[in-house]
Design a protein around this motif. Structure first.
Motif, mmCIF file in Angstrom:
data_model
loop_
_atom_site.group_PDB
_atom_site.id
_atom_site.type_symbol
_atom_site.label_atom_id
_atom_site.label_comp_id
_atom_site.label_asym_id
_atom_site.label_seq_id
_atom_site.Cartn_x
_atom_site.Cartn_y
_atom_site.Cartn_z
ATOM 1 N N HIS A 1 0.738 -0.775 -0.475
ATOM 2 C CA HIS A 1 -0.127 0.178 0.088
ATOM 3 C C HIS A 1 0.844 1.331 -0.015
ATOM 4 O O HIS A 1 0.282 2.317 -0.370
ATOM 5 C CB HIS A 1 -0.876 -0.387 1.236
ATOM 6 C CG HIS A 1 -1.617 -0.831 0.755
ATOM 7 N ND1 HIS A 1 -2.864 -1.590 0.032
ATOM 8 C CD2 HIS A 1 -1.973 -2.192 2.421
ATOM 9 C CE1 HIS A 1 -3.909 -2.706 0.301
ATOM 10 N NE2 HIS A 1 -3.014 -3.071 1.228
ATOM 11 N N ALA B 1 -10.036 2.685 -5.057
ATOM 12 C CA ALA B 1 -9.249 2.419 -5.284
ATOM 13 C C ALA B 1 -8.952 -0.067 -5.049
ATOM 14 O O ALA B 1 -9.626 -0.092 -4.627
ATOM 15 C CB ALA B 1 -7.931 2.867 -4.257
ATOM 16 N N GLN B 2 -8.058 0.217 -5.846
ATOM 17 C CA GLN B 2 -7.769 -1.163 -5.090
ATOM 18 C C GLN B 2 -6.714 -1.598 -4.755
ATOM 19 O O GLN B 2 -5.782 -3.145 -4.003
ATOM 20 C CB GLN B 2 -7.666 -2.561 -5.991
ATOM 21 C CG GLN B 2 -8.555 -2.444 -7.104
ATOM 22 C CD GLN B 2 -9.122 -3.183 -8.712
ATOM 23 O OE1 GLN B 2 -7.565 -2.319 -9.982
ATOM 24 N NE2 GLN B 2 -9.915 -3.670 -8.899
ATOM 25 N N LYS C 1 -10.176 2.639 4.338
ATOM 26 C CA LYS C 1 -11.881 2.658 4.155
ATOM 27 C C LYS C 1 -12.046 0.586 4.597
ATOM 28 O O LYS C 1 -13.118 0.315 5.406
ATOM 29 C CB LYS C 1 -11.570 2.976 2.719
ATOM 30 C CG LYS C 1 -13.198 2.798 2.596
ATOM 31 C CD LYS C 1 -13.355 3.335 1.321
ATOM 32 C CE LYS C 1 -14.959 3.040 0.653
ATOM 33 N NZ LYS C 1 -15.115 3.612 -0.396
ATOM 34 N N ARG C 2 -10.577 0.711 4.180
ATOM 35 C CA ARG C 2 -11.356 -1.214 4.062
ATOM 36 C C ARG C 2 -10.849 -1.670 5.889
ATOM 37 O O ARG C 2 -11.833 -2.323 5.986
ATOM 38 C CB ARG C 2 -9.582 -2.176 3.408
ATOM 39 C CG ARG C 2 -10.743 -3.428 2.619
ATOM 40 C CD ARG C 2 -9.117 -4.277 2.188
ATOM 41 N NE ARG C 2 -8.102 -4.987 3.346
ATOM 42 C CZ ARG C 2 -6.822 -5.275 2.629
ATOM 43 N NH1 ARG C 2 -7.410 -5.549 1.458
ATOM 44 N NH2 ARG C 2 -6.566 -5.854 4.273
ATOM 45 N N TYR D 1 -11.587 2.866 -12.044
ATOM 46 C CA TYR D 1 -10.333 2.229 -10.636
ATOM 47 C C TYR D 1 -8.948 2.009 -11.041
ATOM 48 O O TYR D 1 -8.008 2.173 -10.462
ATOM 49 C CB TYR D 1 -10.332 1.015 -9.823
ATOM 50 C CG TYR D 1 -11.398 0.874 -9.539
ATOM 51 C CD1 TYR D 1 -11.765 2.203 -8.661
ATOM 52 C CD2 TYR D 1 -12.625 0.230 -9.208
ATOM 53 C CE1 TYR D 1 -13.234 2.359 -7.584
ATOM 54 C CE2 TYR D 1 -13.691 0.226 -8.687
ATOM 55 C CZ TYR D 1 -13.482 1.525 -7.908
ATOM 56 O OH TYR D 1 -14.996 1.351 -6.894
ATOM 57 N N TYR E 1 -6.875 3.156 0.406
ATOM 58 C CA TYR E 1 -8.229 2.520 -0.094
ATOM 59 C C TYR E 1 -7.643 1.611 1.368
ATOM 60 O O TYR E 1 -8.493 1.382 2.249
ATOM 61 C CB TYR E 1 -7.685 1.465 -1.504
ATOM 62 C CG TYR E 1 -8.265 0.334 -0.834
ATOM 63 C CD1 TYR E 1 -9.016 -0.156 -1.418
ATOM 64 C CD2 TYR E 1 -6.847 -0.726 -0.975
ATOM 65 C CE1 TYR E 1 -9.426 -1.284 -1.629
ATOM 66 C CE2 TYR E 1 -6.742 -1.768 -0.588
ATOM 67 C CZ TYR E 1 -8.395 -2.525 -1.447
ATOM 68 O OH TYR E 1 -8.904 -3.680 -1.130
ATOM 69 N N GLU F 1 -7.953 7.141 -3.251
ATOM 70 C CA GLU F 1 -7.612 6.251 -3.313
ATOM 71 C C GLU F 1 -9.040 6.055 -2.196
ATOM 72 O O GLU F 1 -9.723 4.311 -2.237
ATOM 73 C CB GLU F 1 -6.465 5.873 -2.425
ATOM 74 C CG GLU F 1 -5.420 5.902 -3.195
ATOM 75 C CD GLU F 1 -3.562 5.871 -2.585
ATOM 76 O OE1 GLU F 1 -2.341 4.848 -3.030
ATOM 77 O OE2 GLU F 1 -4.021 5.706 -1.322
ATOM 78 N N TRP F 2 -9.072 6.845 -1.440
ATOM 79 C CA TRP F 2 -10.665 6.232 -0.923
ATOM 80 C C TRP F 2 -11.821 6.309 -1.263
ATOM 81 O O TRP F 2 -12.509 5.533 -0.904
ATOM 82 C CB TRP F 2 -10.324 7.383 1.041
ATOM 83 C CG TRP F 2 -11.304 7.547 2.014
ATOM 84 C CD1 TRP F 2 -13.386 8.150 1.580
ATOM 85 C CD2 TRP F 2 -11.782 6.919 3.162
ATOM 86 N NE1 TRP F 2 -13.649 7.902 2.672
ATOM 87 C CE2 TRP F 2 -12.635 7.342 3.493
ATOM 88 C CE3 TRP F 2 -10.235 6.492 3.418
ATOM 89 C CZ2 TRP F 2 -12.590 6.838 4.861
ATOM 90 C CZ3 TRP F 2 -11.125 5.867 5.357
ATOM 91 C CH2 TRP F 2 -12.211 5.723 5.784
#
Lengths: 248, 247
Positions: free
Chosen positions: B52, B195-196, B204-205, B113, B201, B191-192
């Motif tokens: 990341h 994104a992957q 957020k996950r 994305y 990201y 990314e928030w």
């Protein structure tokens, strides 16, 4: 010979003339000081000679050739040294030569020669901040000399310096003038400085500037500061001060 | 070091206070303590540092590079021609009034994305400060210095290269220092929103899993990285523009 012939000039937006029908001449090799009240148009004369401003009418010539037809005829040394802080001393004095597209070798040789002559060679790779005010003014003078121009326009170059440095630099400037035989126009507010340095003093007494009152300095070169204590010089100094006070 | 001691003490005090409050609240999914976040970073170090962080840094630096190139080019054009400056200046300012969080989903819509949606958000957020700061840098040149050069016979090109460019170097460093944190923020926002991979990201996950420490871990990492980059730029600035205060 520098010649102003009936020059008229006013700044953009002004409804009054700064210079009106001004005519005067400066012979080759002369050292002339111009004194006058602030805002009387002294520096405007330099701006006109430098082609930073254009006269509304009249002509400015060097050896009878209009200045807009010649290049590199004058060199300007301002009140502030205006050395570029990101350049070394050597690179600063090379600046005018860079504009003339001189070769690297030429610039190297001339700059080092000049720095050696003024005793600043050991500072060639230093930056302006490493030098004292007096040294910076000497560097600024060297830069003006290296333009190769015959006419030097010095605009209150020592006014920001302390009195001792000022005295030393005045004597130094005279010796340099005699060595390089340049024509010098020197603006100052200091009557004593004008008398000490020049052959003639031009006093600005009118506004707009229409003419100069010329005073011959009855002193020979070389000079030292004791020359200023003679009775006729003290009298002349008093006369000039009275004249300037009237103007103010 | 001594100069930075007061801010270091304040940071330590805040961390202690944070630790106490987190202990009192005792709900790590709402407010994890600094030690829990540190443990989380350590626990997730492999995925954070190898997947990341590089993804976010790629977006950050690519966006920053594009902004620097475009921003400097536009500042040069604006400096060279007043009419162009008058025409473009309001547009550059208008670009800054667009809320990034509002426009970022639009980029996702346009570019999917892919990396370009994220880079575009970063460019949008950093382009303005770089352009305006560089433009100010070119215009900061002292008139008397410019006139002196003119008396030597300098042409526009000489004035630009020998006076305006060096004068603008301190402004360039200021622009970069301002743009680095913004580009990190831009990349994280992008990314928030879609994104992957990337720290935004990841944060957020972690939120969907109610993992408070997991949400904080990438944020802390982003701050530290931004501070490090600004620190490196500051060191470079000190070496390159020692004359900054001499103008």
């Amino acid at each position: 010979m520098l010649n102003f012939d009936n020059v008229n000039f006013k700044y953009k937006g002004d409804d009054f003339y700064t210079i009106r029908n001004l005519s005067f001449s400066v012979l080759d090799g002369e050292f002339i000081s111009i004194i006058g009240a602030s805002g009387c148009g002294k520096s405007t004369i330099f701006r006109l000679i430098n082609s930073l401003e254009k006269p509304e009418s009249g002509s400015i010539t060097i050896d009878s050739i209009p200045i807009h037809k010649i290049k590199n005829y004058s060199s300007y040394m301002p009140q502030k040294d205006l050395l570029y802080p990101w350049r070394t001393i050597k690179k600063n004095i090379c600046l005018p030569m860079e504009m003339q597209n001189k070769t690297k070798k030429e610039m190297e040789e001339q700059s080092e020669k000049m720095l050696k002559e003024v005793g600043l060679l050991e500072y060639k790779n230093k930056y302006p901040r490493d030098l004292s005010g007096g040294m910076r003014q000497r560097v600024s003078f060297v830069r003006a000399i290296l333009t190769g121009a015959n006419l030097l326009l010095l605009d209150e170059p020592f006014s920001a310096l302390d009195s001792i440095t000022k005295i030393a630099l005045r004597e130094w400037l005279l010796s340099e003038w005699q060595k390089y035989k340049k024509t010098v126009l020197f603006i100052t507010h200091d009557v004593e400085e004008a008398i000490f340095l020049s052959q003639k003093v031009f006093v600005v007494t009118t506004q707009p500037l229409t003419h100069f009152e010329e005073y011959e300095i009855p002193l020979n070169y070389p000079r030292d500061r004791n020359c200023l204590n003679t009775s006729n010089i003290l009298q002349l100094k008093e006369e000039l001060i009275v004249k300037l006070r009237q103007e103010n | 070091m001594i100069k930075r001691l007061p801010s270091l003490i304040i940071i330590i005090l805040i961390l202690i206070l944070w630790q106490i409050i987190a202990f009192v609240i005792s709900a790590p999914y709402i407010l994890p303590s600094p030690t829990q976040i540190a443990f989380k970073i350590w626990e997730l170090r492999k995925t954070l540092f190898t997947v990341h962080l590089p993804a976010t840094m790629f977006v950050t630096f690519t966006g920053l590079l594009i902004s620097v190139v475009l921003g400097i080019a536009l500042a040069v054009v604006m400096d060279m021609n007043e009419k162009i400056a008058n025409a473009l200046y309001p547009l550059v300012i208008a670009s800054q009034t667009i809320p990034t969080t509002a426009i970022a989903p639009l980029f996702v819509l346009w570019f999917g994305y892919s990396i370009w949606a994220k880079i575009l958000v970063t460019v949008l957020i950093t382009f303005f400060p770089i352009t305006i700061t560089m433009y100010d840098g070119f215009r900061s040149v002292k008139r008397e210095m410019e006139e002196l050069l003119i008396t030597y016979g300098a042409k526009k090109r000489d004035i630009f290269l020998k006076l305006k460019v060096p004068s603008a170097i301190p402004y360039f460093f200021s622009a970069i220092k301002m743009a680095v944190p913004l580009s990190v923020i831009g990349a994280a926002i992008a990314e928030w929103l879609g994104a992957q991979s990337g720290l935004g990201y990841f944060s957020k996950r972690m939120m969907t899993q109610l993992d408070g420490a997991g949400v904080f871990a990438p944020i802390v990492l982003l701050s530290v990285v931004a501070m490090l980059i600004v620190g490196i730029v500051s060191i470079l600035e000190e070496k390159c523009v020692k004359w900054r205060n001499d103008i």
